[in-house]
Design a protein around this motif. Sequence first.
Motif, short mmCIF file in Angstrom:
data_model
loop_
_atom_site.label_atom_id
_atom_site.label_comp_id
_atom_site.label_asym_id
_atom_site.label_seq_id
_atom_site.Cartn_x
_atom_site.Cartn_y
_atom_site.Cartn_z
N VAL A 1 19.29 25.99 9.08
CA VAL A 1 19.76 27.00 8.11
C VAL A 1 21.12 27.55 8.56
N MET A 2 21.24 27.87 9.85
CA MET A 2 22.52 28.43 10.32
C MET A 2 23.63 27.39 10.22
N TYR A 3 23.30 26.15 10.56
CA TYR A 3 24.32 25.09 10.46
C TYR A 3 24.81 24.96 9.02
N ASN A 4 23.84 24.98 8.08
CA ASN A 4 24.22 24.81 6.67
C ASN A 4 25.16 25.93 6.21
N LEU A 5 24.89 27.13 6.69
CA LEU A 5 25.75 28.26 6.30
C LEU A 5 27.14 28.12 6.90
N LEU A 6 27.20 27.74 8.16
CA LEU A 6 28.49 27.63 8.83
C LEU A 6 29.31 26.48 8.24
N GLU A 7 28.60 25.39 7.94
CA GLU A 7 29.30 24.23 7.36
C GLU A 7 29.82 24.56 5.96
N THR A 8 29.03 25.36 5.22
CA THR A 8 29.50 25.80 3.90
C THR A 8 30.77 26.62 4.06
N LEU A 9 30.77 27.51 5.04
CA LEU A 9 31.95 28.36 5.25
C LEU A 9 33.16 27.52 5.67
N ARG A 10 32.92 26.49 6.44
CA ARG A 10 34.03 25.61 6.85
C ARG A 10 34.64 24.95 5.60
N ILE A 11 33.76 24.47 4.73
CA ILE A 11 34.25 23.81 3.51
C ILE A 11 34.97 24.82 2.61
N VAL A 12 34.41 26.02 2.51
CA VAL A 12 35.04 27.06 1.69
C VAL A 12 36.44 27.37 2.23
N ALA A 13 36.58 27.48 3.56
CA ALA A 13 37.89 27.78 4.15
C ALA A 13 38.91 26.72 3.71
N LEU A 14 38.49 25.46 3.73
CA LEU A 14 39.42 24.39 3.35
C LEU A 14 39.75 24.45 1.86
N LEU A 15 38.73 24.75 1.06
CA LEU A 15 38.96 24.74 -0.39
C LEU A 15 39.80 25.91 -0.86
N VAL A 16 39.71 27.05 -0.16
CA VAL A 16 40.47 28.21 -0.64
C VAL A 16 41.88 28.28 -0.06
N LYS A 17 42.16 27.50 0.95
CA LYS A 17 43.41 27.75 1.69
C LYS A 17 44.68 27.49 0.87
N SER A 18 44.59 26.67 -0.17
CA SER A 18 45.79 26.45 -0.99
C SER A 18 46.08 27.66 -1.86
N PHE A 19 45.04 28.40 -2.18
CA PHE A 19 45.19 29.53 -3.10
C PHE A 19 45.41 30.83 -2.33
N ILE A 20 44.62 31.01 -1.27
CA ILE A 20 44.74 32.22 -0.43
C ILE A 20 44.84 31.75 1.02
N PRO A 21 46.06 31.35 1.41
CA PRO A 21 46.23 30.67 2.71
C PRO A 21 45.78 31.50 3.91
N GLU A 22 46.04 32.82 3.87
CA GLU A 22 45.68 33.62 5.06
C GLU A 22 44.17 33.67 5.24
N THR A 23 43.47 33.73 4.13
CA THR A 23 42.01 33.82 4.20
C THR A 23 41.42 32.53 4.76
N GLY A 24 41.91 31.40 4.27
CA GLY A 24 41.43 30.12 4.80
C GLY A 24 41.59 30.08 6.31
N ALA A 25 42.77 30.50 6.77
CA ALA A 25 43.06 30.46 8.21
C ALA A 25 42.18 31.44 8.99
N LYS A 26 41.92 32.61 8.40
CA LYS A 26 41.09 33.60 9.11
C LYS A 26 39.65 33.10 9.26
N ILE A 27 39.11 32.52 8.19
CA ILE A 27 37.72 32.01 8.28
C ILE A 27 37.67 30.91 9.33
#
Length: 643
Positions: A444-470
Amino acid sequence: MTAKERFYVTTPIYYPSDNLHIGHAYTTTVADSLARWHRFAGRDVYFVTGSDEHGQKIQRAAEAKGVTPKEYVDVIVASFKELWAKLNVEYDDFIRTTDERHHRAVQAVFQKIYAKGDIYKSAYEGWYCTPCETFWLENRLVEGNCPDCGRPVELVQEESYFFRLSKYADRLLQYIEEHPEFIQPETRRNEMVNFIKSGLEDLCVSRTTFNWGIPVPMAEGHVIYVWFDALTNYLTALGYPEPNEKLEKWWPADLHLVGKEIMRFHTIVWPIMLMALDLPLPKTVFGHGWLLFDSEKMSKSKGNVVDPMLLIEEFGVDPIRYFLLREISFGQDGNFSRRALIERTNADLANDLGNLLNRTLSMLNRYFAGVVPQPAAAPNAVDQDLIDYARSLGPKVDSLVKELKINEALASIWRLVGKANKYVDERAPWNLAKQENKDELGTVMYNLLETLRIVALLVKSFIPETGAKIWAQLGLEGIGEKSLADTAWGLLEPGTQTRKGDPIFPRIEVEKEEAPKEQPKQPKVEKAEPAQPEGVLIGIEDFMKCELVVAEVLEAAPVKGADRLLKLQVDVGAEKRQIVAGIAQHYKPEELVGRRIIVVKNLKPAKLRGELSQGMLLAATAPDGRLEVVSVSAAIPAGSRVK
Ligand code: MSP
């Protein structure tokens, strides 16, 4: 090896007659996000912006200040560049129309078209709108004023050079018909086609009554019309007129992003200039809507402009970028308000995304000392639903971005964030910890962390600082080198030491001076049932009278004339029904399609604003007044009873 796909994107070059406002920042944020995304998706990208520095408007503004036009624009252009840096806009080139290279390009274009016989000398007598730098025929004026901005026009009588637009009208119409992707969205294409069909007059392309411009090469005392000058910037950026690799590689442009008010120049004058030069036309000109303030276009003359610099200082850059990209349906007008900005930031960035990161890393610290665990237990159906959605998201966002559905792309990423928050509640890691079920807890924890990793990559073009912070809080490095392929599931290495930090988006308190938020009104039904008095206990048989079922949303649409209502077509299990709900201020129709919501199936049908509603959906109200529709995962089929 096949050549990399390429993407040449431009913004309009802005007038340095005044500082830029949030409306200008909108176009450029979109262009920057597209450029970043296409790069991330492995495409070769060239992104150009700039400043449109000549013309009567600038000359007058400088005179009013008692400085030379160049002194005047130098200061403002520096502020443009400062704003773009603050907004994290990364362009490849910045064209100033006072650049020497641009003079050469414009004079070469003028000369070539003249030599071809498509520019000729004659006398001009007509009207001119200086704020818009536009010539108008008497019959197009509205009550004697500029039909675009409503301001007074001036009579111009000069000897001028004219460009034979009329000669190319049929060829342009045919081109537009054969290339439906050329002018987008479709409504603007229709407007442009009608404009051309109403008759094109030759365009006056030189002026003699002022001198702040590029000289006409064959006639002293004439300067080239500022729009003819400005449009050429898209070629200047490629080293035109010298034949060179850049020009070969990047022309025609893939996308000119422009506001709807300057579509005519970009889809009529510019393509005809290119036809006269025997150059191919840009693939797409997209005319986006306006950012409105109290339903009016933001503009200096109306005194309702919002300074993006101040907003960035107050809220940070990503809330502004996110708001612009998410709140406005790309292509349509959208409203700007501080309240909407604060609400968006609190709901999507602080509550949904920030909180997901924070609670996940807190639990990881508690259960695994902050180290990414092995996903030891095989995924169950709930895990699989999250994994499947996360895995499919990269390619999905890519297609949405390619179709310029930017707000939908962000909505689809936030659907993953929503799913992950729900996943925490459903899989309740705290219970697994109590049961000392380490394998399942690890999964469960892995799935959450992996989701966050993917979210960081997907958002970084739109909100670059947030992608980098995550990324940094996940204990990872080198987000800048990652590509779309890295959004595949399962690339997070177990054993990674995470680094939980401060919440990435602290909640913003709504200012006290603002009126209390209007509570979402429940839509009025024709015959309201008496409410159950609070505190009265009911038996199970009473509760069971209420038939709650899972319904899949098939379609969602606004209700005409009712800005709070959405009309949903839902599947309640082998039966289609229409439900009208007062949720339009909380959800965009497209966010609901595909969701499995809970509805009261045996509610008496009612009519709301003339629309039949055959049931009611369940929703909860957050402390800030935001409504959240109750939903279940795709594992539960439509029609399932909820009890
Ligand atoms: N200089 C010309 C463009 C020449 S391009 C070859 C010009 N400049 S401008 O400074 O007036 O900027 C116009 C652009 O700013 C619009 O096309 C649009 O992209 C953007 N916007 C200005 N006000 C806006 C809003 N209120 N909302 C959204 N975009 C707005 O025209």
